[in-house]
Motif scaffolding. Sequence first.
Motif, PDB file in Angstrom:
ATOM      1  N   ALA A 247     -43.957 123.014 -10.479  1.00 28.52           N
ATOM      2  CA  ALA A 247     -43.427 121.511 -10.197  1.00 28.52           C
ATOM      3  C   ALA A 247     -44.114 120.702 -11.403  1.00 28.52           C
ATOM      4  O   ALA A 247     -43.803 119.425 -11.441  1.00 28.52           O
ATOM      5  N   TRP A 248     -44.781 121.292 -12.374  1.00 25.19           N
ATOM      6  CA  TRP A 248     -45.673 120.536 -13.265  1.00 25.19           C
ATOM      7  C   TRP A 248     -44.996 119.745 -14.151  1.00 25.19           C
ATOM      8  O   TRP A 248     -43.926 120.245 -14.682  1.00 25.19           O
ATOM      9  N   VAL A 249     -45.040 118.448 -14.307  1.00 21.54           N
ATOM     10  CA  VAL A 249     -44.766 117.436 -15.366  1.00 21.54           C
ATOM     11  C   VAL A 249     -43.253 116.828 -14.486  1.00 21.54           C
ATOM     12  O   VAL A 249     -42.884 115.684 -14.563  1.00 21.54           O
ATOM     13  N   THR A 250     -42.570 117.895 -14.007  1.00 18.90           N
ATOM     14  CA  THR A 250     -41.262 117.544 -13.714  1.00 18.90           C
ATOM     15  C   THR A 250     -41.292 116.664 -12.205  1.00 18.90           C
ATOM     16  O   THR A 250     -40.867 115.507 -11.854  1.00 18.90           O
TER      17      THR A 250
ATOM     18  N   CYS B 155     -42.716 131.048  -0.288  1.00 20.71           N
ATOM     19  CA  CYS B 155     -44.095 130.997  -0.181  1.00 20.71           C
ATOM     20  C   CYS B 155     -44.355 129.853  -0.901  1.00 20.71           C
ATOM     21  O   CYS B 155     -43.620 129.312  -2.038  1.00 20.71           O
ATOM     22  N   VAL B 156     -45.518 129.076  -0.747  1.00 21.91           N
ATOM     23  CA  VAL B 156     -45.863 127.717  -1.546  1.00 21.91           C
ATOM     24  C   VAL B 156     -47.291 127.704  -1.874  1.00 21.91           C
ATOM     25  O   VAL B 156     -48.078 128.359  -1.065  1.00 21.91           O
ATOM     26  N   SER B 157     -47.659 127.378  -2.977  1.00 18.01           N
ATOM     27  CA  SER B 157     -49.013 127.231  -3.367  1.00 18.01           C
ATOM     28  C   SER B 157     -49.554 125.902  -3.642  1.00 18.01           C
ATOM     29  O   SER B 157     -48.663 124.905  -3.731  1.00 18.01           O
ATOM     30  N   SER B 158     -50.562 125.854  -3.749  1.00 18.31           N
ATOM     31  CA  SER B 158     -51.501 124.576  -4.356  1.00 18.31           C
ATOM     32  C   SER B 158     -52.522 125.112  -5.095  1.00 18.31           C
ATOM     33  O   SER B 158     -52.792 126.160  -4.862  1.00 18.31           O
ATOM     34  N   LYS B 159     -53.088 124.078  -5.954  1.00 16.41           N
ATOM     35  CA  LYS B 159     -54.504 124.280  -6.490  1.00 16.41           C
ATOM     36  C   LYS B 159     -55.470 123.154  -6.636  1.00 16.41           C
ATOM     37  O   LYS B 159     -54.994 122.127  -6.395  1.00 16.41           O
ATOM     38  N   VAL B 160     -56.566 123.605  -6.542  1.00 14.82           N
ATOM     39  CA  VAL B 160     -57.782 122.681  -6.453  1.00 14.82           C
ATOM     40  C   VAL B 160     -58.685 122.777  -7.544  1.00 14.82           C
ATOM     41  O   VAL B 160     -58.772 123.679  -8.057  1.00 14.82           O
TER      42      VAL B 160
ATOM     43  N   ALA C  16     -49.705 121.833  -7.295  1.00 12.35           N
ATOM     44  CA  ALA C  16     -51.296 121.704  -7.443  1.00 12.35           C
ATOM     45  C   ALA C  16     -51.542 120.277  -7.030  1.00 12.35           C
ATOM     46  O   ALA C  16     -50.776 119.142  -7.300  1.00 12.35           O
ATOM     47  N   GLU C  17     -52.554 120.158  -6.697  1.00 14.17           N
ATOM     48  CA  GLU C  17     -53.258 118.769  -6.248  1.00 14.17           C
ATOM     49  C   GLU C  17     -52.992 117.721  -7.331  1.00 14.17           C
ATOM     50  O   GLU C  17     -52.663 116.401  -7.325  1.00 14.17           O
ATOM     51  N   GLY C  18     -53.312 118.267  -8.587  1.00 16.58           N
ATOM     52  CA  GLY C  18     -53.433 117.480 -10.033  1.00 16.58           C
ATOM     53  C   GLY C  18     -51.949 116.946 -10.341  1.00 16.58           C
ATOM     54  O   GLY C  18     -52.104 116.196 -11.411  1.00 16.58           O
ATOM     55  N   TYR C  19     -50.976 117.679  -9.956  1.00 16.50           N
ATOM     56  CA  TYR C  19     -49.630 117.362 -10.456  1.00 16.50           C
ATOM     57  C   TYR C  19     -49.205 115.744  -9.865  1.00 16.50           C
ATOM     58  O   TYR C  19     -48.866 115.801  -8.825  1.00 16.50           O
ATOM     59  N   ALA C  20     -49.059 115.157 -10.873  1.00 14.00           N
ATOM     60  CA  ALA C  20     -48.653 113.691 -10.802  1.00 14.00           C
ATOM     61  C   ALA C  20     -49.499 113.121  -9.441  1.00 14.00           C
ATOM     62  O   ALA C  20     -48.889 112.412  -8.663  1.00 14.00           O
ATOM     63  N   ASN C  21     -50.641 113.445  -9.556  1.00 16.08           N
ATOM     64  CA  ASN C  21     -51.732 112.916  -8.571  1.00 16.08           C
ATOM     65  C   ASN C  21     -51.214 112.906  -7.089  1.00 16.08           C
ATOM     66  O   ASN C  21     -51.399 112.227  -6.245  1.00 16.08           O
ATOM     67  N   GLY C  22     -50.856 114.298  -6.903  1.00 14.98           N
ATOM     68  CA  GLY C  22     -50.206 114.547  -5.589  1.00 14.98           C
ATOM     69  C   GLY C  22     -48.886 114.472  -5.366  1.00 14.98           C
ATOM     70  O   GLY C  22     -48.404 114.893  -4.376  1.00 14.98           O
ATOM     71  N   ALA C  23     -48.268 113.533  -6.179  1.00 10.79           N
ATOM     72  CA  ALA C  23     -46.859 113.211  -5.861  1.00 10.79           C
ATOM     73  C   ALA C  23     -45.922 114.338  -5.963  1.00 10.79           C
ATOM     74  O   ALA C  23     -44.973 114.505  -5.201  1.00 10.79           O
TER      75      ALA C  23
END
Length: 322
Positions: free
Chosen positions: A20-23, A78-83, A51-58
């Motif tokens: 999801a990064w950038v997009t 499966c879904v992931s996040s990053k801290v 990731a939590e940091g992608y678009a500030n959580g958006a």
Amino acid sequence: MQYRRLGSSGLQLSALSLGAWVTFGSQIGRSEARELVATAWDHGVNFFDNAEGYANGAAEQVMGDVIADLRLPRDGYCVSSKVFFGAAADRRPTQRGLSRKHVRDACDAALKRLRVEHLDLYFCHRPDPDTPVAETVWAMDTLIRQGKVLYWGTSEWPATLIREAAQIARTHHLHGPTMEQPEYNLLKRARVELEYAPLYAELGLGTTVWSPLASGLLTGKYTGGVPADSRLAQPELAWLKRSVLGDDGDRLTRAGRFVALAAELGVAPAPLAIAWCLTNPHVSTVLLGASRTAQLIENLQAIELLDRLDEATWRRLEAATS
Ligand code: NDP
């Protein structure tokens, strides 16, 4: 689609997954995001990276909404996040990093935004020099024991630190890191192929590799300048433009040689670059990025190229881009 084990774990991820990064939550709207997830799912993709940091959580919020809207079965994906980087626009010291507090708070926030009860994969997005590794290992183990996380891993950690985390986990009978998320593409190979090499057998480490197209550079789209509708044209991503294009022309030249060879082979460059990543058996899944559904559909063709091309061709691609 092909499915591969995440390192020596029992989890089977699709060889191609969607990030999801950038997009998400930024470059594209909700309906485009919905179409991307639906298309990926229809083609057998079972892993969605965030990731939590992608678009500030958006990004997580949009992904959570879209997955809920599509009614994907929770046991089928499966879904992931990053801290690490934090999600708050105005980040205070406790709202970033890998302290026990932020790891817990960030996980709870990601669960809410993604609208799930557990994260299948949870990554420490970068090493945190201000937190003892043992504190982070204990925090991750706690999340696993609480059922909030199934597998935890790292992203862009040096091999020495991954080994240290694994050693702490072994000593204290905690859950150790299962996977790493490194950049891997024809222009950036050393970390995955050399630095991490001993860890695959030693720890059973899996990899979920990012930027298989070097942010689009390996499609050849930047050969004649930066197209106005591309990510590198976004003013807030000037730092990314500098890092993707480089300052001495070397990366553009190597990408140009790759695109020329793809043309000679009669294959589109994007799926070819992605398929090359999959020729490495230590790659568990390649994270795709796309701002349009047509890009994603083209990139998913990488799987077919694996059977069509031979060893000699993969070695030619490596020679052309080194
Ligand atoms: P890529 O290198 O594949 O770049 C994707 C971008 O390339 C697209 O958004 C698009 O950009 C362009 N593109 C993709 N396909 C095509 C095509 N067929 N033709 C033309 N252009 C194309 O991957 P990302 O860098 O996006 O990384 C993928 C995922 O990896 C991320 O979403 C994220 O989940 C993860 N990641 C993790 C990081 C980490 O630190 N752990 C860091 C970075 C990414 P455009 O919109 O400009 O057309």
